[in-house]
Design a protein around this motif. Structure first.
Motif, PDB file in Angstrom:
ATOM      1  N   CYS A  11       0.851  -1.187   0.000  1.00 34.06           N
ATOM      2  CA  CYS A  11       0.000   0.000   0.000  1.00 34.06           C
ATOM      3  C   CYS A  11       0.886   1.236   0.000  1.00 34.06           C
ATOM      4  N   SER A  12       0.644   2.130  -0.929  1.00 34.52           N
ATOM      5  CA  SER A  12       1.436   3.351  -0.998  1.00 34.52           C
ATOM      6  C   SER A  12       1.236   4.229   0.227  1.00 34.52           C
ATOM      7  N   MET A  13       0.060   4.182   0.843  1.00 37.38           N
ATOM      8  CA  MET A  13      -0.156   4.964   2.055  1.00 37.38           C
ATOM      9  C   MET A  13       0.743   4.456   3.180  1.00 37.38           C
ATOM     10  N   ALA A  14       0.874   3.139   3.303  1.00 44.02           N
ATOM     11  CA  ALA A  14       1.757   2.571   4.327  1.00 44.02           C
ATOM     12  C   ALA A  14       3.200   3.007   4.074  1.00 44.02           C
ATOM     13  N   PRO A 144      -7.437  -3.523  -6.576  1.00 42.86           N
ATOM     14  CA  PRO A 144      -6.030  -3.737  -6.920  1.00 42.86           C
ATOM     15  C   PRO A 144      -5.637  -2.934  -8.162  1.00 42.86           C
ATOM     16  N   GLY A 145      -4.462  -2.315  -8.072  1.00 39.82           N
ATOM     17  CA  GLY A 145      -3.927  -1.559  -9.190  1.00 39.82           C
ATOM     18  C   GLY A 145      -2.837  -2.345  -9.906  1.00 39.82           C
ATOM     19  N   PRO A 146      -2.242  -1.746 -10.921  1.00 41.53           N
ATOM     20  CA  PRO A 146      -1.237  -2.453 -11.713  1.00 41.53           C
ATOM     21  C   PRO A 146       0.021  -2.826 -10.927  1.00 41.53           C
ATOM     22  N   GLY A 147       0.262  -2.192  -9.795  1.00 47.48           N
ATOM     23  CA  GLY A 147       1.432  -2.517  -8.989  1.00 47.48           C
ATOM     24  C   GLY A 147       1.200  -3.596  -7.945  1.00 47.48           C
ATOM     25  N   ALA A 150       0.920 -10.302  -7.997  1.00 49.49           N
ATOM     26  CA  ALA A 150       0.002 -11.392  -8.318  1.00 49.49           C
ATOM     27  C   ALA A 150      -0.186 -12.276  -7.079  1.00 49.49           C
ATOM     28  N   GLY A 151      -1.409 -12.620  -6.790  1.00 45.94           N
ATOM     29  CA  GLY A 151      -1.708 -13.511  -5.686  1.00 45.94           C
ATOM     30  C   GLY A 151      -1.785 -12.855  -4.325  1.00 45.94           C
ATOM     31  N   TYR A 152      -1.425 -11.588  -4.189  1.00 46.49           N
ATOM     32  CA  TYR A 152      -1.390 -10.931  -2.882  1.00 46.49           C
ATOM     33  C   TYR A 152      -2.779 -10.829  -2.262  1.00 46.49           C
ATOM     34  N   VAL A 153      -3.762 -10.373  -3.037  1.00 43.05           N
ATOM     35  CA  VAL A 153      -5.103 -10.163  -2.502  1.00 43.05           C
ATOM     36  C   VAL A 153      -5.684 -11.489  -2.026  1.00 43.05           C
ATOM     37  N   GLU A 154      -5.549 -12.538  -2.825  1.00 38.27           N
ATOM     38  CA  GLU A 154      -6.074 -13.847  -2.429  1.00 38.27           C
ATOM     39  C   GLU A 154      -5.351 -14.373  -1.194  1.00 38.27           C
ATOM     40  N   ALA A 155      -4.045 -14.207  -1.129  1.00 41.33           N
ATOM     41  CA  ALA A 155      -3.283 -14.648   0.045  1.00 41.33           C
ATOM     42  C   ALA A 155      -3.733 -13.899   1.296  1.00 41.33           C
TER      43      ALA A 155
END
Length: 162
Positions: A11-14, A144-147, A150-155
């Protein structure tokens, strides 16, 4: 600085909080942006911040690219701390946080008003839809954006990082 406490976040905010999320950070940037403060002693006097804390913040800002040090005296060696374009880009965020504070944390009339130097008009920060204009905050979605790896959201849904 808080340190790298958001390593699990994609996350860019983090990432931004790792640079400017410490208690004094945005106040230092605010004073540099809107009061023209550049000298260590002026930051310290204006904010009442401990010298060791201020030195650590300014050094971290220089390392991160928000400020640059410019020598103004040799004996003793002294520096101005000048915002870079990256640091000046925080002005919108500071105006937005001030507006939020005026509305939700203030105790009366706003103590600071941001105005446009060119015409004197009020400066405010707004969130807008680039297609149809303003929106209700309840209508904003995060996706989810282009950055996004892959697989992060599901994980994350399964309770672990990718």
């Amino acid at each position: 600085m808080l340190g790298k406490t958001y390593d699990r976040e994609v996350c860019s905010m983090a990432r931004a909080l790792e640079v400017v999320g410490e208690r004094w950070s945005l106040l230092i940037v605010r004073d540099a942006l809107f009061a023209g403060v550049t000298r260590f002693s002026d930051f310290q006097r204006g904010l009442g911040i401990a010298p060791n804390v201020l030195a650590a913040r300014l050094d971290a800002f220089v390392t991160a690219g928000l400020m640059e040090r410019r020598r103004y005296a040799d004996q003793p060696e002294q520096f101005d701390y000048v915002l870079t374009p990256m640091g000046r880009d925080l002005s919108t965020s500071i105006v937005a946080l001030t507006q939020w504070g005026d509305r939700w944390a203030g105790t009366g009339e706003p103590p600071i008003l941001y105005t446009h130097a060119g015409c004197g008009g009020a400066v405010e920060s707004r969130s807008v839809c680039t297609t149809c204009g303003t929106h209700d905050p309840d209508d904003v979605q995060a996706r989810p954006g282009p950055g996004m790896p892959a697989g992060y959201v599901e994980a994350r849904r399964r309770g672990r990082t990718a």
